[in-house]
Design a protein around this motif. Structure first.
Motif, mmCIF file in Angstrom:
data_model
loop_
_atom_site.group_PDB
_atom_site.id
_atom_site.type_symbol
_atom_site.label_atom_id
_atom_site.label_comp_id
_atom_site.label_asym_id
_atom_site.label_seq_id
_atom_site.Cartn_x
_atom_site.Cartn_y
_atom_site.Cartn_z
ATOM 1 N N ARG A 145 22.552 31.183 -16.413
ATOM 2 C CA ARG A 145 22.440 30.693 -15.478
ATOM 3 C C ARG A 145 21.478 29.008 -14.873
ATOM 4 N NH1 ARG A 145 16.478 33.277 -14.469
ATOM 5 N NH2 ARG A 145 17.498 35.188 -15.043
ATOM 6 N N SER A 146 22.871 28.950 -14.165
ATOM 7 C CA SER A 146 22.771 27.819 -14.148
ATOM 8 C C SER A 146 21.044 26.892 -13.374
ATOM 9 C CB SER A 146 23.755 27.013 -12.717
ATOM 10 O OG SER A 146 23.328 26.086 -11.935
ATOM 11 N N GLN A 147 21.088 26.109 -14.103
ATOM 12 C CA GLN A 147 19.651 25.116 -13.694
ATOM 13 C C GLN A 147 19.921 24.621 -12.656
ATOM 14 O OE1 GLN A 147 16.165 24.413 -15.993
ATOM 15 N NE2 GLN A 147 17.414 26.550 -16.349
ATOM 16 N N GLY A 148 20.865 24.195 -11.452
ATOM 17 C CA GLY A 148 21.219 23.821 -10.202
ATOM 18 C C GLY A 148 20.597 24.786 -9.259
ATOM 19 N N GLY A 149 21.006 26.228 -9.125
ATOM 20 C CA GLY A 149 20.999 27.149 -8.396
ATOM 21 C C GLY A 149 19.425 27.069 -7.510
ATOM 22 N N ARG A 150 18.878 27.038 -8.200
ATOM 23 C CA ARG A 150 17.189 27.176 -7.135
ATOM 24 C C ARG A 150 17.797 26.364 -5.891
ATOM 25 N NH1 ARG A 150 15.279 24.970 -12.144
ATOM 26 N NH2 ARG A 150 14.113 27.180 -13.048
ATOM 27 N N ARG A 151 17.194 26.913 -4.700
ATOM 28 C CA ARG A 151 17.193 26.052 -3.270
ATOM 29 C C ARG A 151 15.988 24.759 -3.152
ATOM 30 N NH1 ARG A 151 16.297 30.241 0.692
ATOM 31 N NH2 ARG A 151 18.416 31.185 0.093
ATOM 32 N N THR A 152 16.921 24.424 -2.711
ATOM 33 C CA THR A 152 15.783 23.174 -2.664
ATOM 34 C C THR A 152 15.821 23.073 -0.681
ATOM 35 O OG1 THR A 152 17.525 21.012 -2.716
ATOM 36 C CG2 THR A 152 16.234 21.531 -4.800
ATOM 37 N N ARG A 153 14.318 22.963 -0.797
ATOM 38 C CA ARG A 153 14.171 23.038 1.020
ATOM 39 C C ARG A 153 14.089 21.410 1.201
ATOM 40 N NH1 ARG A 153 12.277 29.006 3.804
ATOM 41 N NH2 ARG A 153 14.441 29.788 2.318
ATOM 42 N N ARG A 154 15.057 21.262 2.320
ATOM 43 C CA ARG A 154 15.252 19.770 2.218
ATOM 44 C C ARG A 154 15.629 19.730 3.651
ATOM 45 N NH1 ARG A 154 18.174 16.225 -2.294
ATOM 46 N NH2 ARG A 154 19.325 17.633 -2.727
ATOM 47 N N PRO A 155 15.121 19.452 4.727
ATOM 48 C CA PRO A 155 15.835 19.148 5.587
ATOM 49 C C PRO A 155 16.527 18.132 5.953
ATOM 50 C CG PRO A 155 12.907 19.601 6.101
ATOM 51 C CD PRO A 155 13.431 18.983 4.355
ATOM 52 N N MET A 214 31.239 21.682 -16.321
ATOM 53 C CA MET A 214 30.530 21.738 -14.910
ATOM 54 C C MET A 214 29.164 21.956 -14.951
ATOM 55 S SD MET A 214 32.708 24.853 -12.914
ATOM 56 C CE MET A 214 32.594 24.758 -10.946
ATOM 57 N N PHE A 215 28.435 22.603 -16.120
ATOM 58 C CA PHE A 215 27.482 22.999 -16.311
ATOM 59 C C PHE A 215 26.518 22.481 -17.169
ATOM 60 C CE2 PHE A 215 29.135 26.129 -14.126
ATOM 61 C CZ PHE A 215 29.074 25.961 -13.042
ATOM 62 N N PRO A 216 26.227 20.954 -17.488
ATOM 63 C CA PRO A 216 25.943 20.561 -18.639
ATOM 64 C C PRO A 216 24.384 21.025 -18.855
ATOM 65 C CG PRO A 216 25.790 18.764 -17.201
ATOM 66 C CD PRO A 216 26.522 20.336 -16.389
ATOM 67 N N GLU A 217 23.795 21.358 -18.002
ATOM 68 C CA GLU A 217 22.315 22.170 -18.607
ATOM 69 C C GLU A 217 22.132 23.399 -17.957
ATOM 70 O OE1 GLU A 217 19.395 19.377 -16.395
ATOM 71 O OE2 GLU A 217 20.229 18.047 -17.468
ATOM 72 N N LEU A 218 22.180 24.495 -18.721
ATOM 73 C CA LEU A 218 22.751 25.524 -18.990
ATOM 74 C C LEU A 218 21.225 26.093 -19.571
ATOM 75 C CD1 LEU A 218 26.128 26.724 -19.303
ATOM 76 C CD2 LEU A 218 24.678 26.662 -16.819
ATOM 77 N N LYS A 219 20.994 27.327 -19.366
ATOM 78 C CA LYS A 219 20.025 28.069 -19.940
ATOM 79 C C LYS A 219 20.574 29.895 -20.869
ATOM 80 C CE LYS A 219 16.229 29.532 -17.228
ATOM 81 N NZ LYS A 219 14.758 29.839 -17.166
ATOM 82 N N SER A 220 20.419 29.777 -21.543
ATOM 83 C CA SER A 220 20.989 31.392 -21.931
ATOM 84 C C SER A 220 19.566 32.286 -21.243
ATOM 85 C CB SER A 220 20.917 32.260 -22.527
ATOM 86 O OG SER A 220 22.078 31.345 -23.591
ATOM 87 N N THR A 221 19.732 33.986 -20.602
ATOM 88 C CA THR A 221 19.842 35.181 -20.085
ATOM 89 C C THR A 221 20.041 36.073 -20.856
ATOM 90 O OG1 THR A 221 18.276 35.513 -18.135
ATOM 91 C CG2 THR A 221 20.388 35.005 -18.293
ATOM 92 N N ARG A 222 18.211 36.546 -21.295
ATOM 93 C CA ARG A 222 19.357 38.377 -21.994
ATOM 94 C C ARG A 222 18.665 39.464 -20.460
ATOM 95 N NH1 ARG A 222 14.539 38.900 -26.245
ATOM 96 N NH2 ARG A 222 14.702 37.319 -26.817
#
Length: 474
Positions: free
Chosen positions: A4-14, A436-444
């Motif tokens: 899962r990409s750590q960058g996948g979270r939505r950052t709501r910056r208007p 491409m994704f230097p910061e990842l964490k595995s998910t089950r």
């Protein structure tokens, strides 16, 4: 399973400012004619804005920008009121409705152009709007995508980009641009206020989308078409004849009413994919090709998106690809060599169709809400796990078949070439994923809590066609 990409979270910056310009380039005849027309439009718009300022009036673009600002800044608790005020301001007076439509198309071109620069593609934007909003918003964003695509000649569109536009049926169907909002309102059977409400809700969503990792060139950027064409010549994507045979097998697998036939067809398709990948890998080594791993995005929609991502991961792993799941954005990024990515896309789509059909049939008898959800989740988790085992076996069988076709001396030569070639491709895909994704964490994989659903899912996976009707390939 996947990552899962750590960058996948939505950052709501208007976005605080939306700058509009009215040099509205449209592809029609030739470059010279287009440039001349655009120059005239720029002068006309500039003169128009100057006259409007002298008269104390704002241009349609400035008016739209001013109305949009408070919508972007509004907190969720005050969003409804902010949208209502903006929609009222856009809908009236009626005589400015046509100019508002033209301004919206210009703004849409700018917003989408920025999204393309930030890694998004047409299918991604349509998917996130469909996921977060209503069909009305989705149809409107497809209109804006169709309008923005007019800026590029067909030859400037990367192949995957053009395919996405075709799949979305993104074609301008409103006639002259000053008819745009009127055409949208007529299609939706909505008044001006309701149409304007949809406009501002969509613009707010588009402005909030975060940057994501690019998976290919955007039109009009350096290397959009030329690099893709050069890569295709240098490395070759899939052999069209082989891909057509694979598609035919999977189509039969999806349509047959006989489980044993479905199982055979899908198994044969995977063997074909694996053998095709082997031939391609050896050809690349022998020809000294400069082929590199690439990336594509595949939508993973609710419900049961965890189980669907696990199924995609199973298909990708069997085809020497890797998967990164961006859960909050509703897609997976798949990394691999082009010929393998094509196989993953084809097989995952087919297996998902087969799984859904089997699930609907098996789950029809489960009535209660909580039990039904647990059954369906367990079914898909078991299906993905069993498919992973079967795909791995089919891929191994393809390698064994390749080696058994030669005599003893040639077999040793083939093994000495094949294993290093496949190992090198695996390493290249792994390195590309890490860059491409230097910061990842595995998910089950999601848990299965319904025994009946698990058993039914395993049985359905055993019946699923990986592709092996022997006569089908004659």
């Amino acid at each position: 399973m996947g990552q899962r990409s750590q960058g996948g979270r939505r950052t709501r910056r208007p976005v605080r400012e939306v700058h509009l310009r009215f040099a509205h380039a449209r592809e029609q005849d030739g470059r010279e004619e287009r440039e001349e027309r655009d120059e005239r439009a720029e002068h006309a718009e500039r003169d128009g804005r100057r006259d409007e300022r002298r008269n104390g009036r704002r241009s349609p673009g400035e008016r739209l920008s001013a109305l949009l600002g408070p919508v972007l800044e509004a907190p969720e608790s005050g969003l409804t009121d902010a949208v209502d005020v903006a929609a009222s301001g856009l809908a009236e007076p009626a005589e400015e409705w046509s100019a508002a439509g033209r301004a919206l198309l210009v703004l849409g071109d700018q917003l989408l152009g920025r999204l393309w620069s930030n890694g998004w593609q047409p299918a991604d934007v349509e998917r996130i709007v469909r996921r977060e909003s209503t069909p009305r918003h989705t149809r409107l964003v497809v209109d804006l995508i169709a309008s923005e695509a007019r800026r590029y000649p067909t030859a400037a569109l990367p192949a995957r980009w053009a395919a996405q536009l075709a799949a979305l049926e993104a074609r301008p169907g409103w006639g002259a641009d000053d008819r745009f909002l009127a055409a949208v309102a007529a299609r939706e059977k909505a008044d001006r206020f309701s149409t304007a409400t949809t406009v501002f809700e969509l613009l707010r969503l588009l402005c909030w989308l975060p940057p994501i990792k690019p998976v290919g060139p955007a039109p009009g950027r350096d290397g959009s078409r030329a690099d893709a064409a050069a890569a295709a010549v240098d490395t070759g994507t899939g052999d069209p004849r082989v891909l057509d045979r694979i598609r035919a097998l999977l189509a039969k697998a999806e349509s047959t009413e006989f489980p044993q036939e479905a199982e055979a067809l899908t198994a044969k398709a995977q063997q074909l994919m694996a053998r095709h990948s082997i031939d391609h890998a050896l050809l690349a080594v022998e020809s000294g090709g400069r082929e590199r791993p690439e990336a594509i995005r595949i939508g993973v929609d609710a419900p049961y998106e965890g189980a669907k991502a696990a199924l995609l991961n199973a298909v990708a792993a069997a085809n020497r690809c890797r998967v990164v799941w961006s859960q909050s954005l509703g897609f997976c990024t798949v990394l691999g060599f082009p010929v393998d990515l094509e196989s993953v896309e084809l097989l995952y789509t087919s297996l998902l169709v087969q799984a859904t059909a089997a699930l609907n049939q098996e789950g029809a008898a489960v009535r209660s809400g909580s039990r039904k959800r647990a059954f369906r989740q367990s079914f898909l988790v078991a299906y993905a796990e069993r498919i992973a085992q079967r795909l791995s076996a089919a891929a191994s069988a393809a390698e064994e078949e390749y080696e058994s076709e030669a005599g003893a001396a040639e077999r040793e030569s083939r093994e000495s070439r094949l294993l290093p070639a496949l190992a090198a491709r695996d390493a290249a895909v792994r390195d590309s994923t890490d860059r491409m994704f230097p910061e990842l964490k595995s998910t089950r994989a999601p848990a299965a809590r319904d025994y009946a659903g698990w058993i039914a899912g395993q049985a359905a996976a055993d019946r699923a066609q990986l592709g092996s009707a022997r006569g089908a390939l004659k």
